[in-house]
Design a protein around this motif. Structure first.
Motif, PDB file in Angstrom:
ATOM      1  N   PHE A  31     -28.550  -8.481   1.888  1.00 38.19           N
ATOM      2  CA  PHE A  31     -28.889  -7.488   0.869  1.00 38.19           C
ATOM      3  C   PHE A  31     -28.623  -8.081  -0.507  1.00 38.19           C
ATOM      4  O   PHE A  31     -27.841  -9.036  -0.643  1.00 38.19           O
ATOM      5  CB  PHE A  31     -28.104  -6.176   1.055  1.00 38.19           C
ATOM      6  CG  PHE A  31     -26.616  -6.319   0.903  1.00 38.19           C
ATOM      7  CD1 PHE A  31     -25.992  -6.131  -0.333  1.00 38.19           C
ATOM      8  CD2 PHE A  31     -25.811  -6.635   1.991  1.00 38.19           C
ATOM      9  CE1 PHE A  31     -24.621  -6.259  -0.474  1.00 38.19           C
ATOM     10  CE2 PHE A  31     -24.444  -6.762   1.854  1.00 38.19           C
ATOM     11  CZ  PHE A  31     -23.844  -6.566   0.620  1.00 38.19           C
ATOM     12  N   ASP A  32     -29.297  -7.541  -1.528  1.00 41.49           N
ATOM     13  CA  ASP A  32     -29.172  -8.013  -2.906  1.00 41.49           C
ATOM     14  C   ASP A  32     -28.466  -6.972  -3.751  1.00 41.49           C
ATOM     15  O   ASP A  32     -28.606  -5.763  -3.517  1.00 41.49           O
ATOM     16  CB  ASP A  32     -30.548  -8.295  -3.520  1.00 41.49           C
ATOM     17  CG  ASP A  32     -31.223  -9.491  -2.882  1.00 41.49           C
ATOM     18  OD1 ASP A  32     -30.501 -10.316  -2.280  1.00 41.49           O
ATOM     19  OD2 ASP A  32     -32.455  -9.597  -2.973  1.00 41.49           O
ATOM     20  N   VAL A  33     -27.714  -7.460  -4.744  1.00 42.82           N
ATOM     21  CA  VAL A  33     -27.133  -6.612  -5.777  1.00 42.82           C
ATOM     22  C   VAL A  33     -27.828  -6.979  -7.088  1.00 42.82           C
ATOM     23  O   VAL A  33     -27.799  -8.135  -7.501  1.00 42.82           O
ATOM     24  CB  VAL A  33     -25.610  -6.800  -5.894  1.00 42.82           C
ATOM     25  CG1 VAL A  33     -25.045  -5.895  -6.979  1.00 42.82           C
ATOM     26  CG2 VAL A  33     -24.936  -6.514  -4.557  1.00 42.82           C
ATOM     27  N   MET A  34     -28.451  -6.012  -7.721  1.00 40.70           N
ATOM     28  CA  MET A  34     -29.306  -6.278  -8.886  1.00 40.70           C
ATOM     29  C   MET A  34     -28.466  -6.379 -10.155  1.00 40.70           C
ATOM     30  O   MET A  34     -28.482  -5.510 -11.020  1.00 40.70           O
ATOM     31  CB  MET A  34     -30.358  -5.184  -9.042  1.00 40.70           C
ATOM     32  CG  MET A  34     -31.192  -4.966  -7.794  1.00 40.70           C
ATOM     33  SD  MET A  34     -32.077  -6.457  -7.283  1.00 40.70           S
ATOM     34  CE  MET A  34     -33.256  -6.574  -8.601  1.00 40.70           C
ATOM     35  N   SER A  35     -27.711  -7.474 -10.270  1.00 43.99           N
ATOM     36  CA  SER A  35     -26.894  -7.721 -11.461  1.00 43.99           C
ATOM     37  C   SER A  35     -26.563  -9.196 -11.524  1.00 43.99           C
ATOM     38  O   SER A  35     -26.458  -9.870 -10.486  1.00 43.99           O
ATOM     39  CB  SER A  35     -25.614  -6.883 -11.422  1.00 43.99           C
ATOM     40  OG  SER A  35     -24.789  -7.195 -12.531  1.00 43.99           O
ATOM     41  N   SER A  36     -26.406  -9.704 -12.754  1.00 42.88           N
ATOM     42  CA  SER A  36     -25.962 -11.083 -12.948  1.00 42.88           C
ATOM     43  C   SER A  36     -24.461 -11.168 -13.180  1.00 42.88           C
ATOM     44  O   SER A  36     -23.912 -12.263 -13.233  1.00 42.88           O
ATOM     45  CB  SER A  36     -26.696 -11.708 -14.143  1.00 42.88           C
ATOM     46  OG  SER A  36     -26.404 -10.985 -15.331  1.00 42.88           O
ATOM     47  N   ASP A  37     -23.804 -10.006 -13.307  1.00 42.85           N
ATOM     48  CA  ASP A  37     -22.362  -9.964 -13.540  1.00 42.85           C
ATOM     49  C   ASP A  37     -21.641 -10.071 -12.208  1.00 42.85           C
ATOM     50  O   ASP A  37     -21.814  -9.231 -11.309  1.00 42.85           O
ATOM     51  CB  ASP A  37     -21.988  -8.659 -14.253  1.00 42.85           C
ATOM     52  CG  ASP A  37     -20.536  -8.637 -14.702  1.00 42.85           C
ATOM     53  OD1 ASP A  37     -19.745  -9.479 -14.215  1.00 42.85           O
ATOM     54  OD2 ASP A  37     -20.187  -7.784 -15.533  1.00 42.85           O
ATOM     55  N   PHE A  38     -20.817 -11.097 -12.070  1.00 45.35           N
ATOM     56  CA  PHE A  38     -20.147 -11.331 -10.793  1.00 45.35           C
ATOM     57  C   PHE A  38     -19.197 -10.189 -10.444  1.00 45.35           C
ATOM     58  O   PHE A  38     -19.021  -9.865  -9.255  1.00 45.35           O
ATOM     59  CB  PHE A  38     -19.373 -12.651 -10.830  1.00 45.35           C
ATOM     60  CG  PHE A  38     -18.709 -12.995  -9.526  1.00 45.35           C
ATOM     61  CD1 PHE A  38     -19.456 -13.444  -8.448  1.00 45.35           C
ATOM     62  CD2 PHE A  38     -17.343 -12.852  -9.370  1.00 45.35           C
ATOM     63  CE1 PHE A  38     -18.849 -13.744  -7.240  1.00 45.35           C
ATOM     64  CE2 PHE A  38     -16.724 -13.152  -8.167  1.00 45.35           C
ATOM     65  CZ  PHE A  38     -17.482 -13.608  -7.100  1.00 45.35           C
ATOM     66  N   GLU A  39     -18.586  -9.561 -11.439  1.00 45.87           N
ATOM     67  CA  GLU A  39     -17.670  -8.449 -11.160  1.00 45.87           C
ATOM     68  C   GLU A  39     -18.417  -7.270 -10.540  1.00 45.87           C
ATOM     69  O   GLU A  39     -17.920  -6.614  -9.618  1.00 45.87           O
ATOM     70  CB  GLU A  39     -16.963  -8.014 -12.448  1.00 45.87           C
ATOM     71  CG  GLU A  39     -16.056  -9.075 -13.054  1.00 45.87           C
ATOM     72  CD  GLU A  39     -14.938  -9.480 -12.098  1.00 45.87           C
ATOM     73  OE1 GLU A  39     -14.466  -8.601 -11.349  1.00 45.87           O
ATOM     74  OE2 GLU A  39     -14.559 -10.666 -12.091  1.00 45.87           O
TER      75      GLU A  39
END
Length: 391
Positions: free
Chosen positions: A326-334
């Protein structure tokens, strides 16, 4: 045996006698008297040319100062023209009108020589400004760290460009004077090679810093990975880069060494993919196992993730294995880390509620009596080792 003859040195002109000086002065006065009108017109035209060129130079300076984008091509050209020197304007004006007044050959020669010197050094100044302006334009960055690195590098680049261009200009002037510059060029070449070999480490890191500024593989504040290290870029210097690892240590690595590695820039991802390997016990009923992909899709979508795929991938030593992407739509690692945490716990909670058991490494031992029959624990049907032996 004949001795080698020494090469003759340059022949110096003999000093003029008083009579010769007086004769030349009389000739100059005669020229002024005979061509006073032409000289006056030439002086007037030369002054007008100088004022026109000075006006253009001043207008270019004002235009460059008023530009909001100082690194646009128009601003760079205007700033270059504003660097035009006064002595060059004077010599251009004199060179354009000296032939009109029918000046003596000596005066024409002097004006032509001074015009050549002024032109050579003025072209060197223009070339320097254009080169530096285009370097700054190419290396335009939005972060303060890149601007600081560029500012530090530009001082050294300006020095190198200035030395090279004015060395070429000086050689051209000396060649115009009739000086043999072959030895000088050879000496400069050998000296340049020696300096380059002595400072190759410094120049290598400097060029690596310029490559980072120009090519922009990463910037300050971005998270990158190289080798087995993941860290955030804090500063890009002329010789080294400073990074902060995810565990808090400061990492200092030379620019050359850093660029020689494969770099993964995590910050420029618009999404991050996560993969979970999920193993269920072999006692899981097949009809319940078929529901696992749909169940995991629901969990991922409720956890603000983007479901990619899920399915059975193999029979493990102690488990039947499923793979979830699955993907998380963010470039922020936190943000990505928090989403992974939330979805992972949701899977654990849902599987516990559905009675689905996670597998872990297990081993079952069976104890046999001397006659080969199992004693407790034993499988149903009274399995016998002796019966197995007689098959």
């Amino acid at each position: 045996m004949t001795k080698p003859t020494a090469e003759p040195g340059p022949v110096l002109p003999e000093p003029l006698s008083a009579a010769e000086v007086e004769q030349k002065l009389n000739g100059l006065w005669a020229w002024i008297s005979a061509h006073s009108v032409e000289i006056a017109i030439a002086a007037g035209v030369g002054t007008a040319i100088y004022l026109a060129l000075a006006f253009l130079q001043r207008h270019a300076r004002i235009y460059a100062e008023r530009q909001d984008d100082r690194l646009s091509v128009a601003a760079i050209v205007a700033r270059t023209l504003s660097k035009t020197k006064q002595y060059f304007l004077i010599m251009v004006s004199a060179r354009l009108v000296v032939g009109f007044s029918e000046a003596p050959a000596g005066i024409v020669q002097v004006v032509s020589f001074l015009f050549t010197v002024a032109s050579v050094f003025q072209v060197a100044i223009w070339a320097r400004e254009i080169i530096l302006g285009m370097i700054e334009r190419r290396a335009t960055v939005s972060d303060d760290a890149g601007s600081e690195t560029l500012a530090n590098a530009m001082s050294l680049i300006r020095l190198l460009v200035t030395v090279v261009l004015f060395a070429i200009a000086s050689i051209m002037v000396l060649d115009n004077l009739g000086v043999n510059v072959t030895g000088l060029i050879a000496g400069l070449g050998i000296g340049g090679i020696a300096i380059g070999l002595a400072a190759q480490g410094i120049f290598s890191d400097l060029f690596a810093a310029l490559s980072i500024i120009f090519d922009k593989p990463f910037k300050r504040g971005e998270t990158i990975g190289f080798d087995t290290t993941t860290a955030t870029v804090e500063k890009i210097g002329l010789k080294s880069a400073r990074l902060r690892s995810v565990t808090g240590e400061e990492i200092i690595i030379s620019n050359t060494n850093l660029l020689s590695k494969q770099i993964i820039n995590y910050t420029r991802l618009n999404r991050r993919r996560t993969r979970y390997m999920i193993g269920l016990v072999y006692q899981t009923p097949p009809d319940r196992a078929r529901l696992v992909p749909a169940m995991l899709r629901e969990i991922v979508e409720q956890g603000s993730g983007v479901f990619v795929r899920c399915g059975f991938v193999g029979f493990g030593a102690s488990s039947i294995d499923f793979e979830l992407d699955f993907d998380v739509m963010s470039s922020d690692f936190e943000v990505v880390f928090e989403a992974r945490h939330r979805i992972g716990l949701s899977i654990l909670e849902r599987f516990n509620a559905e009675g689905l058991e996670f597998a872990y490494p297990t081993q079952t031992s069976f104890t046999a009596a001397p006659d080969g029959r199992f004693v407790l624990p034993y499988p149903e049907g009274g399995y016998s080792l002796a019966a197995e032996d007689h098959r």
